[in-house]
Motif scaffolding. Structure first.
Motif, PDB file in Angstrom:
ATOM      1  N   TRP A 161       0.979  -1.228  -0.059  1.00 50.75           N
ATOM      2  CA  TRP A 161       0.189   0.012  -0.079  1.00 50.75           C
ATOM      3  C   TRP A 161       0.885   1.186  -0.149  1.00 50.75           C
ATOM      4  N   LEU A 162       0.237   2.341  -0.785  1.00 44.83           N
ATOM      5  CA  LEU A 162       0.917   3.791  -0.637  1.00 44.83           C
ATOM      6  C   LEU A 162       1.098   4.295   0.803  1.00 44.83           C
ATOM      7  N   SER A 163       2.244   4.452   1.369  1.00 47.39           N
ATOM      8  CA  SER A 163       2.366   5.130   2.778  1.00 47.39           C
ATOM      9  C   SER A 163       2.079   6.531   2.737  1.00 47.39           C
ATOM     10  N   GLU A 164       1.374   6.822   3.839  1.00 48.51           N
ATOM     11  CA  GLU A 164       1.127   8.274   4.030  1.00 48.51           C
ATOM     12  C   GLU A 164       2.390   8.947   4.407  1.00 48.51           C
ATOM     13  N   GLU A 165       3.202   8.248   5.127  1.00 46.59           N
ATOM     14  CA  GLU A 165       4.463   8.614   5.625  1.00 46.59           C
ATOM     15  C   GLU A 165       5.410   9.246   4.490  1.00 46.59           C
ATOM     16  N   ARG A 166       5.359   8.470   3.460  1.00 42.30           N
ATOM     17  CA  ARG A 166       6.286   8.605   2.194  1.00 42.30           C
ATOM     18  C   ARG A 166       5.349   9.784   1.472  1.00 42.30           C
ATOM     19  N   ILE A 167       4.210   9.846   1.273  1.00 45.74           N
ATOM     20  CA  ILE A 167       3.655  10.986   0.711  1.00 45.74           C
ATOM     21  C   ILE A 167       3.871  12.180   1.365  1.00 45.74           C
ATOM     22  N   LYS A 168       3.688  12.378   2.777  1.00 45.10           N
ATOM     23  CA  LYS A 168       4.195  13.648   3.605  1.00 45.10           C
ATOM     24  C   LYS A 168       5.480  14.131   3.440  1.00 45.10           C
ATOM     25  N   ASP A 169       6.487  13.125   3.219  1.00 45.10           N
ATOM     26  CA  ASP A 169       7.810  13.292   2.898  1.00 45.10           C
ATOM     27  C   ASP A 169       8.167  14.089   1.559  1.00 45.10           C
ATOM     28  N   LEU A 170       7.466  13.697   0.742  1.00 44.81           N
ATOM     29  CA  LEU A 170       7.325  14.310  -0.575  1.00 44.81           C
ATOM     30  C   LEU A 170       6.711  15.774  -0.810  1.00 44.81           C
ATOM     31  N   PHE A 171       5.502  15.758   0.161  1.00 43.67           N
ATOM     32  CA  PHE A 171       4.863  17.277   0.065  1.00 43.67           C
ATOM     33  C   PHE A 171       6.045  18.119   1.017  1.00 43.67           C
ATOM     34  N   ASP A 172       6.438  17.828   2.033  1.00 49.45           N
ATOM     35  CA  ASP A 172       7.272  18.654   3.222  1.00 49.45           C
ATOM     36  C   ASP A 172       8.579  19.014   2.027  1.00 49.45           C
ATOM     37  N   GLY A 173       9.102  18.003   1.117  1.00 47.77           N
ATOM     38  CA  GLY A 173      10.138  18.422   0.379  1.00 47.77           C
ATOM     39  C   GLY A 173       9.553  19.110  -0.995  1.00 47.77           C
ATOM     40  N   GLN A 174       8.275  19.420  -1.088  1.00 46.10           N
ATOM     41  CA  GLN A 174       7.857  20.262  -2.298  1.00 46.10           C
ATOM     42  C   GLN A 174       8.201  19.408  -3.646  1.00 46.10           C
ATOM     43  N   LYS A 175       8.350  18.195  -3.573  1.00 44.16           N
ATOM     44  CA  LYS A 175       8.512  17.265  -4.659  1.00 44.16           C
ATOM     45  C   LYS A 175       7.275  17.003  -5.441  1.00 44.16           C
ATOM     46  N   ILE A 176       6.212  16.932  -4.964  1.00 41.84           N
ATOM     47  CA  ILE A 176       4.916  16.899  -5.455  1.00 41.84           C
ATOM     48  C   ILE A 176       3.941  18.063  -5.418  1.00 41.84           C
ATOM     49  N   ARG A 177       3.008  18.196  -6.106  1.00 43.88           N
ATOM     50  CA  ARG A 177       1.749  18.945  -6.087  1.00 43.88           C
ATOM     51  C   ARG A 177       0.686  18.243  -6.401  1.00 43.88           C
ATOM     52  N   LEU A 178       0.001  17.890  -5.404  1.00 43.66           N
ATOM     53  CA  LEU A 178      -1.320  17.119  -5.592  1.00 43.66           C
ATOM     54  C   LEU A 178      -2.331  17.691  -4.523  1.00 43.66           C
ATOM     55  N   LYS A 179      -3.640  18.003  -4.849  1.00 42.56           N
ATOM     56  CA  LYS A 179      -4.503  18.673  -3.931  1.00 42.56           C
ATOM     57  C   LYS A 179      -4.737  17.682  -2.929  1.00 42.56           C
ATOM     58  N   HIS A 180      -5.069  18.291  -1.598  1.00 44.79           N
ATOM     59  CA  HIS A 180      -5.086  17.345  -0.663  1.00 44.79           C
ATOM     60  C   HIS A 180      -5.578  18.132   0.625  1.00 44.79           C
ATOM     61  N   GLU A 181      -6.039  17.562   1.662  1.00 47.58           N
ATOM     62  CA  GLU A 181      -6.530  18.234   2.831  1.00 47.58           C
ATOM     63  C   GLU A 181      -5.902  17.317   3.978  1.00 47.58           C
ATOM     64  N   LYS A 182      -5.903  18.072   5.081  1.00 46.60           N
ATOM     65  CA  LYS A 182      -5.653  17.299   6.449  1.00 46.60           C
ATOM     66  C   LYS A 182      -6.932  17.212   7.194  1.00 46.60           C
ATOM     67  N   ILE A 183      -7.725  16.346   7.510  1.00 48.14           N
ATOM     68  CA  ILE A 183      -8.867  16.149   8.026  1.00 48.14           C
ATOM     69  C   ILE A 183      -8.917  15.453   9.385  1.00 48.14           C
ATOM     70  N   GLY A 184      -9.839  15.828  10.297  1.00 47.93           N
ATOM     71  CA  GLY A 184      -9.930  15.174  11.704  1.00 47.93           C
ATOM     72  C   GLY A 184      -8.815  15.876  12.587  1.00 47.93           C
ATOM     73  N   PHE A 185      -9.182  15.389  13.837  1.00 51.15           N
ATOM     74  CA  PHE A 185      -8.368  15.881  14.828  1.00 51.15           C
ATOM     75  C   PHE A 185      -6.744  15.196  14.791  1.00 51.15           C
ATOM     76  N   GLN A 186      -6.917  14.141  14.204  1.00 56.43           N
ATOM     77  CA  GLN A 186      -5.577  13.411  13.679  1.00 56.43           C
ATOM     78  C   GLN A 186      -4.772  14.032  12.701  1.00 56.43           C
ATOM     79  N   GLU A 187      -5.460  14.834  11.987  1.00 54.74           N
ATOM     80  CA  GLU A 187      -5.140  15.392  10.656  1.00 54.74           C
ATOM     81  C   GLU A 187      -4.623  14.600   9.681  1.00 54.74           C
ATOM     82  N   ASP A 188      -5.321  13.585   9.505  1.00 55.69           N
ATOM     83  CA  ASP A 188      -5.061  12.430   8.568  1.00 55.69           C
ATOM     84  C   ASP A 188      -5.057  13.361   6.801  1.00 55.69           C
TER      85      ASP A 188
END
Length: 226
Positions: free
Chosen positions: A151-178
């Motif tokens: 499965w595609l890991s959320e940890e890996r995607i967050k790493d790409l977002f933080d490194g500004q390596k990808i631009r995909l529309k997304h939201e952080k939802i819920g109190f856990q900010e999933d």
């Protein structure tokens, strides 16, 4: 189980919050690619039991038995006829999924969406707050009786977002900010195409400076022919 049961949509959270979830499917219609090798009964390395059936075949079997198919079911078949109905039993709890197979070059993927769950602990009000989201797993067919889901890991995607390596529309939802991807299917498919050859389906071990195993299940066929 009758075909009508497939269309019963219930809320379900699969595995944990560690896998990436999306509002839209990860595939495009022209990328769908059914593979007969996946059909059958499987057991994973955590003793989970998997039953994989062709949705199209299930409808054909119902028709042969004289079961009337409604307009809603015909519309369902038109959308998902190239997919699988997957029943997953783990620790005496059962869940049902639609899994749509698609290809990127020579690589197979499955888009999962939950449709059924047996869990008396979730009351009706709580269930209505749960999103019915898509997840994506890379499918490795090691042999006729040996496959792997990664499965595609959320940890890996967050790493790409933080490194500004990808631009995909997304939201952080819920109190856990999933993380919830809100991009279109075309954008998601293009993203997967771009990163298929990279270590997209693995996690990064910062301590050892290397990629380690992701949300992965190894399945062995229980009814494989010798």
């Amino acid at each position: 189980m009758k075909t009508k049961g497939i269309i019963l949509i219930l809320a379900f959270i699969f595995f944990s919050s560690c896998i990436v979830k999306s509002l839209q499917p990860f595939y495009t219609k022209d990328s769908l690619s059914f593979n007969e090798k996946l059909v059958g009964n499987w057991i994973d390395h955590e003793k989970g039991e998997w039953t994989v059936e062709s949705i199209k075949t299930k409808f054909e079997d119902d028709k042969k038995q004289g079961i009337e198919i409604s307009k809603e079911e015909l519309a369902f078949l038109e959308t998902y006829e190239e997919g699988y109905y997957i029943k997953y039993l783990s620790k005496e709890k059962e869940a049902g999924f639609i899994a749509m197979p698609f290809k990127i070059k020579q690589h197979y993927f499955l888009d999962f969406i939950p449709i059924e769950i047996e869990d008396e602990e979730i009351n009706s009000l709580a269930a209505q707050h749960l999103l019915k989201t898509h997840s994506v797993a890379k499918l490795n067919i090691n042999s006729n009786k040996d496959i792997t889901f990664s499965w595609l890991s959320e940890e890996r995607i967050k790493d790409l977002f933080d490194g500004q390596k990808i631009r995909l529309k997304h939201e952080k939802i819920g109190f856990q900010e999933d993380l919830l991807l809100t991009a279109s299917s075309e954008e998601l498919y293009a993203f997967l195409t771009q990163y298929t050859e990279a270590d997209l389906f693995k996690k990064y071990d910062e301590k050892n400076r290397k990629w380690k195993s992701s949300d992965k299940l190894h399945l062995t066929k229980t009814n494989a022919k010798p």
